[in-house]
Write a protein that holds these residues in place. Structure first.
Motif, PDB file in Angstrom:
ATOM      1  N   ILE A  39       0.855  -1.193   0.000  1.00 27.77           N
ATOM      2  CA  ILE A  39       0.000   0.000   0.000  1.00 27.77           C
ATOM      3  C   ILE A  39       0.884   1.234   0.000  1.00 27.77           C
ATOM      4  N   ARG A  40       0.690   2.055  -0.989  1.00 27.94           N
ATOM      5  CA  ARG A  40       1.448   3.306  -1.036  1.00 27.94           C
ATOM      6  C   ARG A  40       0.612   4.393  -0.384  1.00 27.94           C
ATOM      7  N   THR A  41       1.228   5.190   0.478  1.00 30.78           N
ATOM      8  CA  THR A  41       0.465   6.269   1.085  1.00 30.78           C
ATOM      9  C   THR A  41       0.113   7.279  -0.011  1.00 30.78           C
ATOM     10  N   PHE A  42      -0.891   8.114   0.246  1.00 25.70           N
ATOM     11  CA  PHE A  42      -1.448   8.900  -0.856  1.00 25.70           C
ATOM     12  C   PHE A  42      -0.410   9.792  -1.536  1.00 25.70           C
ATOM     13  N   ASP A  43      -0.560   9.854  -2.845  1.00 22.13           N
ATOM     14  CA  ASP A  43       0.360  10.592  -3.711  1.00 22.13           C
ATOM     15  C   ASP A  43      -0.454  11.727  -4.333  1.00 22.13           C
ATOM     16  N   LEU A  44      -0.862  12.671  -3.492  1.00 23.97           N
ATOM     17  CA  LEU A  44      -1.704  13.762  -3.987  1.00 23.97           C
ATOM     18  C   LEU A  44      -0.849  14.929  -4.474  1.00 23.97           C
ATOM     19  N   ILE A  52      10.212   2.453   0.161  1.00 25.43           N
ATOM     20  CA  ILE A  52      10.009   3.724  -0.558  1.00 25.43           C
ATOM     21  C   ILE A  52       9.841   3.460  -2.047  1.00 25.43           C
ATOM     22  N   MET A  53       9.237   4.452  -2.693  1.00 21.87           N
ATOM     23  CA  MET A  53       9.266   4.452  -4.147  1.00 21.87           C
ATOM     24  C   MET A  53      10.456   5.292  -4.550  1.00 21.87           C
ATOM     25  N   LEU A  54      11.281   4.721  -5.384  1.00 24.21           N
ATOM     26  CA  LEU A  54      12.441   5.461  -5.871  1.00 24.21           C
ATOM     27  C   LEU A  54      12.014   6.125  -7.171  1.00 24.21           C
ATOM     28  N   GLU A  55      11.795   7.458  -7.084  1.00 27.52           N
ATOM     29  CA  GLU A  55      11.192   8.156  -8.235  1.00 27.52           C
ATOM     30  C   GLU A  55      11.898   9.464  -8.563  1.00 27.52           C
ATOM     31  N   THR A  56      12.935   9.803  -7.791  1.00 27.65           N
ATOM     32  CA  THR A  56      13.647  11.048  -8.088  1.00 27.65           C
ATOM     33  C   THR A  56      15.108  10.717  -8.370  1.00 27.65           C
ATOM     34  N   LEU A 111       4.032  20.877  -4.211  1.00 26.37           N
ATOM     35  CA  LEU A 111       3.696  20.186  -2.968  1.00 26.37           C
ATOM     36  C   LEU A 111       2.951  18.899  -3.318  1.00 26.37           C
ATOM     37  N   ARG A 112       3.695  17.867  -3.649  1.00 23.73           N
ATOM     38  CA  ARG A 112       3.053  16.604  -4.026  1.00 23.73           C
ATOM     39  C   ARG A 112       3.637  15.439  -3.216  1.00 23.73           C
ATOM     40  N   SER A 113       2.903  14.349  -3.274  1.00 22.55           N
ATOM     41  CA  SER A 113       3.349  13.066  -2.707  1.00 22.55           C
ATOM     42  C   SER A 113       3.718  13.173  -1.228  1.00 22.55           C
ATOM     43  N   ASP A 147       7.472  16.894 -18.428  1.00 21.16           N
ATOM     44  CA  ASP A 147       6.219  16.660 -17.716  1.00 21.16           C
ATOM     45  C   ASP A 147       5.508  15.446 -18.324  1.00 21.16           C
ATOM     46  N   ARG A 148       5.294  14.425 -17.503  1.00 25.12           N
ATOM     47  CA  ARG A 148       4.736  13.176 -18.012  1.00 25.12           C
ATOM     48  C   ARG A 148       3.297  13.306 -18.510  1.00 25.12           C
ATOM     49  N   GLY A 149       2.610  14.386 -18.104  1.00 24.32           N
ATOM     50  CA  GLY A 149       1.203  14.522 -18.502  1.00 24.32           C
ATOM     51  C   GLY A 149       0.990  15.489 -19.651  1.00 24.32           C
ATOM     52  N   ASN A 177       7.720   6.028 -13.946  1.00 24.36           N
ATOM     53  CA  ASN A 177       6.909   7.085 -14.566  1.00 24.36           C
ATOM     54  C   ASN A 177       7.413   8.446 -14.106  1.00 24.36           C
ATOM     55  N   ASP A 178       7.639   8.560 -12.810  1.00 22.41           N
ATOM     56  CA  ASP A 178       8.159   9.820 -12.292  1.00 22.41           C
ATOM     57  C   ASP A 178       9.661   9.934 -12.476  1.00 22.41           C
ATOM     58  N   LEU A 179      10.359   8.841 -12.249  1.00 24.19           N
ATOM     59  CA  LEU A 179      11.824   8.905 -12.358  1.00 24.19           C
ATOM     60  C   LEU A 179      12.220   9.442 -13.739  1.00 24.19           C
TER      61      LEU A 179
HETATM   62 MG    MG Z   1       5.031   8.155  -9.167  1.00 22.85          MG
END
Ligand code: MG
Ligand code: PEP
Length: 580
Positions: A333-338, A430-434, A359-361, A466-468, A456-458
């Motif tokens: 379960i990943r804590t919220f990534d808002l 952890i998610m390794l994304e940076t 201010l994300r994740s 920007d991925r989006g 996706n983020d990495l």
């Molecule tokens: Mg991500």
């Protein structure tokens, strides 16, 4: 026939009648009418023009009396467009010559009109497109009455065309008769794209202006294999696609027969195939596709519902439902990534200046400790009933990890004091994304229980894309040598440290990268459930020795293009029939 190119996010091919969703959700029930009804449709259109002009004149009078001349002038342009004889003739001609329904002819011509404004270089004229949309809607309302339909009320299968969909709208597609989706906006790993992917039907996004090019009732083909949308295909194209569609369905059915076979290479190496889910009900789809567990539960989607913020009890129930549905299999379960492209209902309209860097994740969670702790309590409680692992997203420093762990201990203390049962020992990763976390992977390995790589983020942070954003999507390429090298380094650091490492970005579900990832040592892939069968098929055909050779060679290339063509060639040797 018109062919548009975009970014494919769901598998396969869909053929059907278009439903174009605009902000007011008008739906055009039929494209053409019987010859005998043509006159009636012409009259309907003329009455709609008169009705619309009447409404606008009344509004203008009211504005004049209440707000003055300047405000009253707003609708003068609208009235001018409606009175434009050329425009009216154009619509009437479509009805007369092609036996189009009044609504379909109006929508077709007005969308053509919108497109002309879209192409103008003067920003003021581009703004006019909103006015044109407004006029179209007014006319449609006058033609169709107030019979707007939402997607839940579709009575036959249809292909959905829209400018954009919110994550909430996307999540609801599963309960509708929509068979495929085409959108103007979006990048391959935007969150709407991820939800479309989980939905598991063909979708093509980032098409720029598909919602103005198509009208409700048009025949449309969504070709997610070749990233195309084909509007009003000719007979030959349509027949060819019908053949491909049935081929695709056959291949998918064959893949489903792999469900209960082990995911093991030809030389006997086990590879764990896990699923990414956004909602508890997807746990069942995961099992149906043969997932060995949930590798990523994107909990923030629970926070994006129109019903508002989920309480601790709501969350507890959602996590518990997922854990129980997985019947003893691990659930991460990943804590919220808002933040970034995922805003809660209240924050939907307050976008940050640079949200992907904002201010994300985990930053958002640590800035909203009350909300964060509520979630942690719910997870700790649900973890009593299964093998739950907890993971924090988008870490860029060890300090953040330590702070998050402290909050976790606070949540445990709360539960302890309240005498509520919870799980004390659970793996925390952890998610390794940076890029920062990738560079400090050795240090992270000393403190975390596991790492899950979020490519996706990495990738977006490595290449500054920007991925989006569809404008720059051509630069967002997982074949980038910098990403491959980073992944190889991270894997090797984790292996040396004896840390469990998985990968849960979209790359894990793409057959193109499976050999490379296997070759650098990855043994745990987490992906949209729909991708599991194909990746399993590939794993069962490969050997570790072959994958290592492919990875070594892939790492020698200097450009993304070379990497892609090499990996495609190697993958096709194993999967000659599948579209790669
Ligand atoms: Mg991500
Ligand atoms: C990622 O970034 O690769 C990932 C899996 O997380 P998300 O797509 O939810 O940002």
């Amino acid at each position: 026939m018109e062919i548009l190119r975009g970014i494919a996010v769901g598998p396969g091919i869909a053929i059907g009648e278009a439903v174009v969703l605009d902000a007011e959700d008008f739906r055009i029930p039929c494209r053409s009418v019987a010859r005998a009804a043509v006159e009636q449709e012409r009259e309907k259109f003329q009455q709609a023009v008169e009705g619309s002009i009447g409404e606008l004149e009344r509004q203008t009078q009211w504005l004049l009396g209440n707000l003055g001349r300047e405000a009253a002038n707003v609708f003068a342009w609208h009235i001018g467009v409606l009175k434009d004889a050329k425009l009216q003739q154009g619509i009437l001609r479509h009805i007369q010559e092609k036996a189009y329904s009044a609504a379909y002819a109006t929508s077709t011509v007005m969308r053509e009109y919108q497109r002309r404004f879209l192409q103008m270089s003067d920003p003021l004229l581009v703004e006019r497109i909103r006015d044109v949309r407004d006029i179209e809607r007014r006319l449609l309302r006058n033609i169709l009455g107030d019979t707007r339909e939402d997607l839940a009320h579709l009575t036959k299968p249809a292909v959905l065309i829209a400018h954009d969909l919110t994550p909430t709208q996307t999540a609801q597609l599963a309960d509708t008769l929509v068979t495929g989706v085409a959108l103007d906006v979006g990048g391959a790993t935007s969150h709407t794209a991820i939800l479309l992917h989980s939905w598991g039907r063909p979708s093509v996004i980032g098409l720029n202006d598909v919602s103005t090019r198509l009208s409700g009732g048009d025949t449309v083909i969504i070709d997610a294999v070749n990233q195309l949308v084909i509007a009003n295909p000719d007979e030959t194209t349509l027949n060819e696609y019908r053949r491909q569609e049935s081929n695709y369905t056959r291949l998918a059915a064959e893949l489903d027969t792999l469900r209960d076979l082990p995911s093991i290479t030809r030389d006997g190496e086990s590879v764990h195939l896990l699923s990414n889910v956004e909602f508890p009900h997807e746990a069942r789809t995961s099992l149906a596709k043969g997932a060995e567990g949930v590798g990523l539960f994107r909990t923030e989607f629970l926070f994006l519902q129109p019903s508002g913020f989920p309480s601790e009890e709501d969350q507890y129930r959602a996590y518990l439902e997922t854990v129980r549905a997985m019947q003893g299999r691990p659930v991460t379960i990943r804590t919220f990534d808002l933040g970034a492209d995922k805003y809660t209902q209240e924050k939907r309209y307050e976008h940050e200046r640079n949200p992907m860097l904002g201010l994300r994740s985990i930053r958002y969670s640590l800035a909203n400790v009350g909300m964060f702790k509520t979630q942690l309590r719910a997870i700790l409680r649900a973890a009593v009933e299964g093998e739950v692992r907890l993971m924090f997203p988008l870490l860029m420093s060890l300090m953040e990890f330590r702070q998050a762990k402290m909050t976790l201990h606070d949540a445990m203390e709360d539960l302890e004091e309240a005498g509520i049962p919870y799980r004390r020992e659970l793996p925390v990763g952890i998610m390794l994304e940076t890029p920062a976390a990738a560079i400090q992977v050795k240090e992270f390995c000393r403190e975390v229980d596991f790492i899950s790589i979020g490519t996706n983020d990495l990738l977006q942070y490595l290449v500054a894309v920007d991925r989006g954003n569809e404008e720059v999507s051509r630069f967002y390429d997982p074949s980038h040598p910098a990403l491959l090298r980073t992944l190889a380094d991270v894997m090797s650091a984790c292996t040396k440290a004896g840390r469990d490492c998985s990968l849960c970005g979209e790359m894990a579900g793409s057959p193109l990268y499976a050999l490379f990832l296997l070759g650098i040592g990855l043994r745990s892939f987490s992906m949209a459930p729909a991708n599991i069968p194909e990746i399993k098929k590939l794993i069962r055909l490969a050997t570790v020795a072959q994958a290592r050779r492919v990875a070594r060679r892939a790492l020698t290339f200097e450009t993304e293009r070379q990497v892609t063509s090499y990996l495609r060639e190697e993958t096709r040797k194993l999967l000659p029939e599948d579209p790669i």
